[in-house]
Write an enzyme that holds these catalytic residues in place. Sequence first.
Site, PDB file in Angstrom:
ATOM      1  N   GLU A 170      17.242  15.738 -33.191  1.00 27.63           N
ATOM      2  CA  GLU A 170      17.886  14.721 -32.367  1.00 27.63           C
ATOM      3  C   GLU A 170      17.184  14.553 -31.026  1.00 27.63           C
ATOM      4  O   GLU A 170      17.752  14.011 -30.086  1.00 27.63           O
ATOM      5  CB  GLU A 170      19.360  15.108 -32.147  1.00 27.63           C
ATOM      6  CG  GLU A 170      19.590  16.335 -31.263  1.00 27.63           C
ATOM      7  CD  GLU A 170      19.578  17.641 -32.045  1.00 27.63           C
ATOM      8  OE1 GLU A 170      20.137  18.623 -31.550  1.00 27.63           O
ATOM      9  OE2 GLU A 170      19.009  17.686 -33.148  1.00 27.63           O
TER      10      GLU A 170
ATOM     11  N   ASN B  60      26.978  15.854 -37.277  1.00 30.78           N
ATOM     12  CA  ASN B  60      26.612  16.098 -38.684  1.00 30.78           C
ATOM     13  C   ASN B  60      27.713  16.854 -39.424  1.00 30.78           C
ATOM     14  O   ASN B  60      28.043  16.540 -40.567  1.00 30.78           O
ATOM     15  CB  ASN B  60      25.304  16.881 -38.763  1.00 30.78           C
ATOM     16  CG  ASN B  60      24.083  15.992 -38.620  1.00 30.78           C
ATOM     17  OD1 ASN B  60      24.143  14.809 -38.941  1.00 30.78           O
ATOM     18  ND2 ASN B  60      22.987  16.544 -38.139  1.00 30.78           N
TER      19      ASN B  60
ATOM     20  N   ASP C 177      22.121  10.356 -39.573  1.00 35.29           N
ATOM     21  CA  ASP C 177      20.911   9.538 -39.653  1.00 35.29           C
ATOM     22  C   ASP C 177      21.143   8.174 -39.026  1.00 35.29           C
ATOM     23  O   ASP C 177      20.273   7.627 -38.332  1.00 35.29           O
ATOM     24  CB  ASP C 177      20.479   9.374 -41.109  1.00 35.29           C
ATOM     25  CG  ASP C 177      19.928  10.672 -41.698  1.00 35.29           C
ATOM     26  OD1 ASP C 177      19.786  10.735 -42.928  1.00 35.29           O
ATOM     27  OD2 ASP C 177      19.657  11.598 -40.915  1.00 35.29           O
TER      28      ASP C 177
ATOM     29  N   ASP D  45      18.223  13.692 -25.687  1.00 37.03           N
ATOM     30  CA  ASP D  45      18.811  14.545 -26.724  1.00 37.03           C
ATOM     31  C   ASP D  45      20.278  14.148 -26.912  1.00 37.03           C
ATOM     32  O   ASP D  45      21.024  14.016 -25.932  1.00 37.03           O
ATOM     33  CB  ASP D  45      18.711  16.022 -26.309  1.00 37.03           C
ATOM     34  CG  ASP D  45      19.143  16.953 -27.432  1.00 37.03           C
ATOM     35  OD1 ASP D  45      18.264  17.469 -28.121  1.00 37.03           O
ATOM     36  OD2 ASP D  45      20.363  17.144 -27.623  1.00 37.03           O
TER      37      ASP D  45
END
Length: 521
Positions: free
Chosen positions: A441, A406, A415, A398
């Site tokens: 993620e 983000n 991305d 993770d």
Amino acid sequence: MRIHTRLDLRRLILLLSLAVALFSFFNSFHASYQTQRDLLIRHTLEANRVYAAKLRQSAEQLLGSMHQQLAYSAGLLVERMSQPERLADETERLIRQNRHFNSAFVVRHDGKVMAASPESLGLLGQMLDSAGAREALDKRRPLISDPYVSATNRLVVFISQPIFADDGSYQGYIGGSLYLQHENILHTLLGEHFYQDGTYLYVVDRNRRLIYHQDQGRVGEIATGNPVVERLIRGEEGTLALTNSRGIETLAGFAPVTASGWDIVAQRPLELALEELDGLMLNILRLSLPMLLLSLAGIWWLSHLISRPLWQLARSAQHWDTEEAPEQVRRLHAWYFEADQLKRAILASLALLHQRLGKLSQESLTDPLTGLGNRRCLQAQLERWQQQRQPFAAIALDIDHFKQVNDNHGHEFGDRVLQHLAQQMSDCSRASDLLCRSGGEEFVMLLPGASLEAARQVAERVRTQMGNTCCADCPSVTLSAGVAHWPDSAASVASVEEVLKRADAALYQAKHAGRNRVEMA
């Protein structure tokens, strides 16, 4: 004697072959369309449910923040209930500091308004008798009211916090109002959302009243006959495809906000959800047509090839008494061979469609962003390995603080980070390993035949590579990992699901131990 045929065999075979080929093509195309349509609908429903659940968390955090702010103000006002200027300053601070409330009040234990902001409300010194005011005075605890029409003739939700003196005596309350039919904090929270694909939101309370809608004129309406609302009233969270009150087919995901009795619904018109599918199928049709036309040309040639020996056999029937007749009859065996070739030609014409269906099936097992397997692929492999009793190690990964990535750099950057992690996983794995993006993620690596220690070393390499490298224009990011082994880490040899839970638990430990580390189950 001369034979006159009623039917042209060549044309008959040609028409039959074309009919079979075209029927098979369009039947396969239709099956492909239905499969993708169902997959897209399920994906949209789940995306809307997850979106509603995330907004539910945001709403609960907002309401908690508002109550904390009111509680802080209540603590300040315990000794100032007899100081009108201090009370007025506090209500003014409440509505100006972070714009959570449209108006704020301090009300004495007998219902008299001691301070109100903005002053234009004209409520100072009045005795409040609205539903929210009575409820706050009666219950004497932190409250979020149901919508009601206030003393200023506005549809509001009232959030209040009681004020108690040091000796425990009730002094009154401080509260703030949200004007549901005007701009308020709910419009800020829900008005601009992540999806720009026609998805829209609305919020209802426990009495089925709309307290937020993108069409502000509908705020205050009672939503009746809506199956989504009825399920929310029962406290359910989930998805539903339905026809809304305006006759539009929609795909809805919903989640209740327990703290306030509100319910958030995210829905998207079915027509908009299927627009991208129409483009995909048109592209498949465009790519398939050349091969289809080539196949049809082959069928035409084969029909000519089939009809010619049969036509020769028919003509030979005129000469049964000649020396050539037995040889011509023996050629009848060629009929079955040519029929078999026709079947092969038809199968060849369908080969491209089967290939396309296989590709679509493969795409359903692949994450389009990273190229890794998705959750469906992960589940299928786990089931196979459990049947085969194949030992394996599982690594749950993770990205640390991915939401901040983000928020600070944008989703396009996020991305690229996900794609970069997928590349690092690939670089550090074997050809037999299964690499999956299980969601957001979160990633999973399955290492068949690997020991727990070997898997830990792989996880460390991925973590080190991710921390020491970066993709273009991207600062380094870190990740945490949890490692488990099946059957060693599982409570039951019969369940491979347990190893993923153990890996996730180890990942959770890594997060709480400071992140950027690997923990073993």
